[in-house]
Design a protein around this motif. Structure first.
Motif, PDB file in Angstrom:
ATOM      1  N   ASP A   1       0.760  -1.142  -0.087  1.00  0.00           N
ATOM      2  CA  ASP A   1      -0.014  -0.049   0.082  1.00  0.00           C
ATOM      3  C   ASP A   1       0.853   1.264  -0.166  1.00  0.00           C
ATOM      4  N   ILE A   2       2.079   1.214  -0.103  1.00  0.00           N
ATOM      5  CA  ILE A   2       3.188   2.272  -0.165  1.00  0.00           C
ATOM      6  C   ILE A   2       2.702   3.367  -1.455  1.00  0.00           C
ATOM      7  N   ARG A   3       2.520   4.531  -1.117  1.00  0.00           N
ATOM      8  CA  ARG A   3       2.244   5.465  -2.318  1.00  0.00           C
ATOM      9  C   ARG A   3       3.689   6.423  -2.297  1.00  0.00           C
ATOM     10  N   SER A   4       3.714   6.950  -3.210  1.00  0.00           N
ATOM     11  CA  SER A   4       4.986   7.961  -3.737  1.00  0.00           C
ATOM     12  C   SER A   4       5.201   8.707  -2.748  1.00  0.00           C
ATOM     13  N   ASP A   5       4.141   9.412  -2.283  1.00  0.00           N
ATOM     14  CA  ASP A   5       4.308  10.588  -1.481  1.00  0.00           C
ATOM     15  C   ASP A   5       4.242  10.370   0.109  1.00  0.00           C
ATOM     16  N   ASP A   6       4.357   8.874   0.456  1.00  0.00           N
ATOM     17  CA  ASP A   6       4.326   8.399   1.951  1.00  0.00           C
ATOM     18  C   ASP A   6       5.702   8.784   2.404  1.00  0.00           C
ATOM     19  N   VAL A   7       5.989   9.202   3.626  1.00  0.00           N
ATOM     20  CA  VAL A   7       7.191   9.459   4.458  1.00  0.00           C
ATOM     21  C   VAL A   7       7.497   7.856   5.206  1.00  0.00           C
ATOM     22  N   ILE A   8       8.454   7.354   4.799  1.00  0.00           N
ATOM     23  CA  ILE A   8       9.010   5.943   5.040  1.00  0.00           C
ATOM     24  C   ILE A   8       9.807   6.079   6.387  1.00  0.00           C
ATOM     25  N   VAL A   9       9.453   5.376   7.432  1.00  0.00           N
ATOM     26  CA  VAL A   9      10.320   5.521   8.875  1.00  0.00           C
ATOM     27  C   VAL A   9      10.764   3.970   9.024  1.00  0.00           C
ATOM     28  N   GLY A  10      11.734   3.701   9.433  1.00  0.00           N
ATOM     29  CA  GLY A  10      12.321   2.365   9.934  1.00  0.00           C
ATOM     30  C   GLY A  10      12.851   2.404  11.359  1.00  0.00           C
ATOM     31  N   ALA A  11      12.371   1.489  12.286  1.00  0.00           N
ATOM     32  CA  ALA A  11      12.621   1.458  13.651  1.00  0.00           C
ATOM     33  C   ALA A  11      13.466   0.370  13.824  1.00  0.00           C
ATOM     34  N   ASP A  12      14.695   0.512  14.033  1.00  0.00           N
ATOM     35  CA  ASP A  12      15.493  -0.406  14.276  1.00  0.00           C
ATOM     36  C   ASP A  12      15.520  -1.618  13.328  1.00  0.00           C
ATOM     37  N   ARG A  13      15.098  -2.988  13.569  1.00  0.00           N
ATOM     38  CA  ARG A  13      15.006  -4.029  12.549  1.00  0.00           C
ATOM     39  C   ARG A  13      14.068  -3.790  11.419  1.00  0.00           C
ATOM     40  N   GLY A  14      13.289  -2.941  11.712  1.00  0.00           N
ATOM     41  CA  GLY A  14      12.175  -2.617  10.597  1.00  0.00           C
ATOM     42  C   GLY A  14      13.063  -1.749   9.697  1.00  0.00           C
ATOM     43  N   ALA A  15      13.958  -0.988   9.897  1.00  0.00           N
ATOM     44  CA  ALA A  15      14.534  -0.357   8.866  1.00  0.00           C
ATOM     45  C   ALA A  15      15.313  -1.340   7.909  1.00  0.00           C
ATOM     46  N   PHE A  16      16.078  -2.451   8.748  1.00  0.00           N
ATOM     47  CA  PHE A  16      16.691  -3.108   7.790  1.00  0.00           C
ATOM     48  C   PHE A  16      16.011  -4.023   6.827  1.00  0.00           C
ATOM     49  N   PHE A  17      14.556  -4.155   7.454  1.00  0.00           N
ATOM     50  CA  PHE A  17      13.500  -5.005   6.264  1.00  0.00           C
ATOM     51  C   PHE A  17      13.238  -4.028   5.052  1.00  0.00           C
TER      52      PHE A  17
ATOM     53  N   GLU B   1      -2.007  11.253   8.812  1.00  0.00           N
ATOM     54  CA  GLU B   1      -2.357   9.610   8.941  1.00  0.00           C
ATOM     55  C   GLU B   1      -1.146   9.094   9.313  1.00  0.00           C
ATOM     56  N   ILE B   2      -1.044   8.126  10.350  1.00  0.00           N
ATOM     57  CA  ILE B   2       0.136   7.218  10.559  1.00  0.00           C
ATOM     58  C   ILE B   2      -0.334   5.681  10.479  1.00  0.00           C
ATOM     59  N   VAL B   3       0.420   4.868   9.856  1.00  0.00           N
ATOM     60  CA  VAL B   3       0.201   3.571   9.594  1.00  0.00           C
ATOM     61  C   VAL B   3       1.364   3.052  10.174  1.00  0.00           C
ATOM     62  N   ILE B   4       1.151   1.759  11.019  1.00  0.00           N
ATOM     63  CA  ILE B   4       2.310   1.064  11.695  1.00  0.00           C
ATOM     64  C   ILE B   4       2.433  -0.382  11.339  1.00  0.00           C
ATOM     65  N   PHE B   5       3.522  -0.857  10.709  1.00  0.00           N
ATOM     66  CA  PHE B   5       3.440  -2.087  10.246  1.00  0.00           C
ATOM     67  C   PHE B   5       4.663  -2.722  11.396  1.00  0.00           C
ATOM     68  N   GLY B   6       4.649  -4.221  11.556  1.00  0.00           N
ATOM     69  CA  GLY B   6       5.599  -4.747  12.341  1.00  0.00           C
ATOM     70  C   GLY B   6       5.336  -4.329  13.951  1.00  0.00           C
ATOM     71  N   ALA B   7       4.272  -3.838  14.192  1.00  0.00           N
ATOM     72  CA  ALA B   7       3.886  -3.541  15.645  1.00  0.00           C
ATOM     73  C   ALA B   7       3.517  -4.727  16.483  1.00  0.00           C
ATOM     74  N   LEU B   8       3.168  -5.628  15.718  1.00  0.00           N
ATOM     75  CA  LEU B   8       2.612  -6.886  16.349  1.00  0.00           C
ATOM     76  C   LEU B   8       3.734  -8.115  15.885  1.00  0.00           C
ATOM     77  N   GLY B   9       3.811  -8.952  17.045  1.00  0.00           N
ATOM     78  CA  GLY B   9       4.666 -10.132  16.614  1.00  0.00           C
ATOM     79  C   GLY B   9       4.915 -11.337  18.051  1.00  0.00           C
ATOM     80  N   THR B  10       5.868 -11.756  18.152  1.00  0.00           N
ATOM     81  CA  THR B  10       5.885 -12.787  19.258  1.00  0.00           C
ATOM     82  C   THR B  10       6.099 -12.155  20.633  1.00  0.00           C
ATOM     83  N   ARG B  11       6.562 -10.728  20.607  1.00  0.00           N
ATOM     84  CA  ARG B  11       6.434 -10.266  21.683  1.00  0.00           C
ATOM     85  C   ARG B  11       5.172  -9.751  22.270  1.00  0.00           C
TER      86      ARG B  11
END
Length: 214
Positions: free
Chosen positions: A21-37, A97-107
Motif C-alpha cells: 500500500d506504499i504511495r509515492s508521497d508517503d514518508v517511510i520510517v524504519g525503527a531498528d530491525r524494521g529499517a533493515f527490512f 495519517e500514521i500507519v504502523i507495520f511490524g507492531a505485532l509479533g512474538t513479543r
C-alpha cells in the motif's frame, strides 16, 4: 505535512504484505530491525532510528547508506521502545495519517504496548492504524466508518477504557443500539458488515475496532 502519510516499519512480524500500500508521497520510517527490512526490500528510507541492537554492524551500514536521515541512541540510556520513538517523531510532524507495520509479533508485551500507542494518536487527532498480515486495528472515541471488503470479513470491538457506553452499530449483521461494553466482555467479538459500509458510533470511552481475516 498535514496532507502526508507516515508509514512506520518496526521490528515485529513483517512481510511482502506490508509493502503493498506504499504511495509515492508517503514518508517511510524504519525503527531498528524494521529499517533493515526496508533495506532488504530495496526501499529508500526517509528516517531510520533506534538503538539498532537488533542488527549487526554490516546491516547497520546498509541502513545508513539507504536512509536520508539516521538517528541512533544508546540502548542503555533510552526510556522508550524504538517503536514509540518513531511514533513520537511521527506525531511531531503533524501528518494526516500514521500507519504502523511490524507492531505485532512474538513479543506480546511489545504488541500490547504498541496498541496502546493508538491512544496518543487519538489525543493528537491524527488517524492511526496498526496493520499486520491478518488484522487492521483502529482506536476510536467517537465514530468510524468501515468499508466492506473481501479482505477483512470480521470486525470485533474491544474496550480499551474500563467501559464504553452508547455503542451503536449500523450496517452490521449484529446491530447494537446504546449498548455498553466493559473490559473482559466478549460481546463485541466477530461481527461482520452486511452493507457497503459499517458504522460504529460511541458516546463515551475508548474502543478498539479490529478488522480481521479468517
Amino acid at each position: 505535512m498535514k496532507q502526508q502519510r507516515i508509514m512506520i516499519y518496526t521490528g515485529g512480524t513483517l512481510g511482502a504484505w506490508a509493502l503493498q500500500d506504499i504511495r509515492s508521497d508517503d514518508v517511510i520510517v524504519g525503527a531498528d530491525r524494521g529499517a533493515f527490512f526496508l533495506v532488504q526490500q530495496g526501499l529508500k528510507i526517509d528516517l531510520a532510528l533506534g538503538d539498532f541492537d537488533s542488527v549487526n554492524e554490516t546491516e547497520l551500514q546498509q541502513i545508513k547508506q539507504n536512509s536520508k536521515t539516521l538517528l541512533s541512541c544508546d540502548p542503555l540510556l533510552k526510556d522508550l521502545t524504538d517503536t514509540e520513538m518513531a511514533f513520537d517523531w511521527a506525531l511531531n510532524q503533524h501528518p494526516k495519517e500514521i500507519v504502523i507495520f511490524g507492531a505485532l509479533g512474538t513479543r506480546f508485551d511489545h504488541s500490547l504496548a504498541n496498541v496502546h500507542l493508538l491512544r496518543k494518536a487519538l489525543k493528537h487527532e491524527i488517524a492511526c492504524t496498526i496493520v499486520d498480515a491478518h488484522n487492521r486495528i483502529h482506536l476510536i472515541d467517537c465514530y468510524v466508518k468501515l468499508e466492506k471488503t473481501k479482505q477483512y470479513n470480521n470486525v470485533s470491538l474491544l474496550p480499551l477504557s474500563l467501559e464504553v457506553t452508547g455503542i451503536r452499530l449500523v450496517g452490521f449483521a449484529y446491530p447494537l443500539y446504546n449498548a455498553t461494553l466493559s473490559i473482559g466482555q466478549s460481546l463485541g467479538i466477530s461481527n461482520y458488515i452486511i452493507e457497503s459500509f459499517g458504522q460504529v458510533h460511541i458516546q463515551n470511552g475508548l474502543l478498539l475496532v479490529i478488522e480481521s481475516m479468517d
